[in-house]
Design a protein around this motif. Structure first.
Motif, PDB file in Angstrom:
ATOM      1  N   VAL A  30       0.776  -1.057   0.073  1.00  0.00           N
ATOM      2  CA  VAL A  30      -0.002  -0.019   0.010  1.00  0.00           C
ATOM      3  C   VAL A  30       1.043   1.145   0.088  1.00  0.00           C
ATOM      4  N   VAL A  31       0.677   2.290  -0.986  1.00  0.00           N
ATOM      5  CA  VAL A  31       1.480   3.633  -1.043  1.00  0.00           C
ATOM      6  C   VAL A  31       0.560   4.553  -0.488  1.00  0.00           C
ATOM      7  N   ASP A  43      -7.207  -8.594   6.337  1.00  0.00           N
ATOM      8  CA  ASP A  43      -8.422  -9.148   7.059  1.00  0.00           C
ATOM      9  C   ASP A  43      -8.994 -10.311   6.267  1.00  0.00           C
ATOM     10  N   THR A  44      -9.400 -11.222   7.136  1.00  0.00           N
ATOM     11  CA  THR A  44     -10.042 -12.613   6.628  1.00  0.00           C
ATOM     12  C   THR A  44     -11.107 -12.220   5.644  1.00  0.00           C
ATOM     13  N   SER A  84       0.668  -7.275   6.714  1.00  0.00           N
ATOM     14  CA  SER A  84       0.540  -8.821   7.000  1.00  0.00           C
ATOM     15  C   SER A  84      -0.488  -9.275   7.289  1.00  0.00           C
ATOM     16  N   ASP A  85      -0.649 -10.626   7.317  1.00  0.00           N
ATOM     17  CA  ASP A  85      -1.853 -11.578   7.650  1.00  0.00           C
ATOM     18  C   ASP A  85      -1.890 -11.472   9.279  1.00  0.00           C
ATOM     19  N   ASN A  86      -0.677 -11.410   9.944  1.00  0.00           N
ATOM     20  CA  ASN A  86      -0.617 -11.571  11.268  1.00  0.00           C
ATOM     21  C   ASN A  86      -0.291 -10.526  12.231  1.00  0.00           C
ATOM     22  N   GLN A  99      -9.272  -9.703  -1.332  1.00  0.00           N
ATOM     23  CA  GLN A  99      -8.657  -9.455  -0.044  1.00  0.00           C
ATOM     24  C   GLN A  99      -8.882  -8.143   0.386  1.00  0.00           C
ATOM     25  N   GLN A 100      -9.323  -7.991   1.572  1.00  0.00           N
ATOM     26  CA  GLN A 100      -9.799  -6.840   2.382  1.00  0.00           C
ATOM     27  C   GLN A 100      -8.342  -6.189   2.791  1.00  0.00           C
TER      28      GLN A 100
END
Length: 129
Positions: free
Chosen positions: A35-36, A120-121, A110-112, A128-129
């Motif tokens: 993300v920029v 997000d899930t 990141s996912d975590n 993808q959110q």
């Protein structure tokens, strides 16, 4: 006596602020893995300043400049070990003075790690959110 804390940080953990944010414009560009963000800040100095210190964690700095009639690139120092971005102002600002800075940075969500921008899930079949 030990303080019962429900949050990691409290206002009392920090000293007096040297500046007050008056306005912020964020422009986000979402890519597949990054993300920029272009962030325009208008800030009022509470005390005389020659630099502005911002929190910054795991960012790639693309550009930093002043905003105004004569926008110019600004010198900066990214202190990775303390997660601080220190921006040298083009000229000292006295208490009560207003100035604007624009930063363009890139982050990789990141996912975590649920800090800043994160993935997000996502339900099956949705983007993808």
């Amino acid at each position: 006596m030990t303080e019962n804390r429900t949050h990691r940080y409290h206002r009392s953990d920090f000293g007096p602020l040297p500046a007050m944010l008056e306005h912020m414009d964020l422009f986000l560009t979402f890519g597949n893995d990054s993300v920029v963000v272009t962030n325009r800040l208008r800030v009022r100095a509470i005390q005389a300043l020659s630099s502005l210190r911002l929190d910054a964690r795991d960012l790639e700095i693309l550009s930093i400049s002043s905003v105004g009639d004569q926008s110019v690139p600004l010198d900066y120092n990214y202190l990775w070990e303390t997660n601080v971005l220190e921006i040298a102002l083009p000229e000292p600002v006295s208490a009560g003075g207003v100035f604007s800075v624009e930063t363009t940075t890139c982050c990789r969500p990141s996912d975590n790690i649920l800090e800043g921008i994160y993935k997000d899930t996502t339900p099956a079949g949705c983007p993808q959110q």
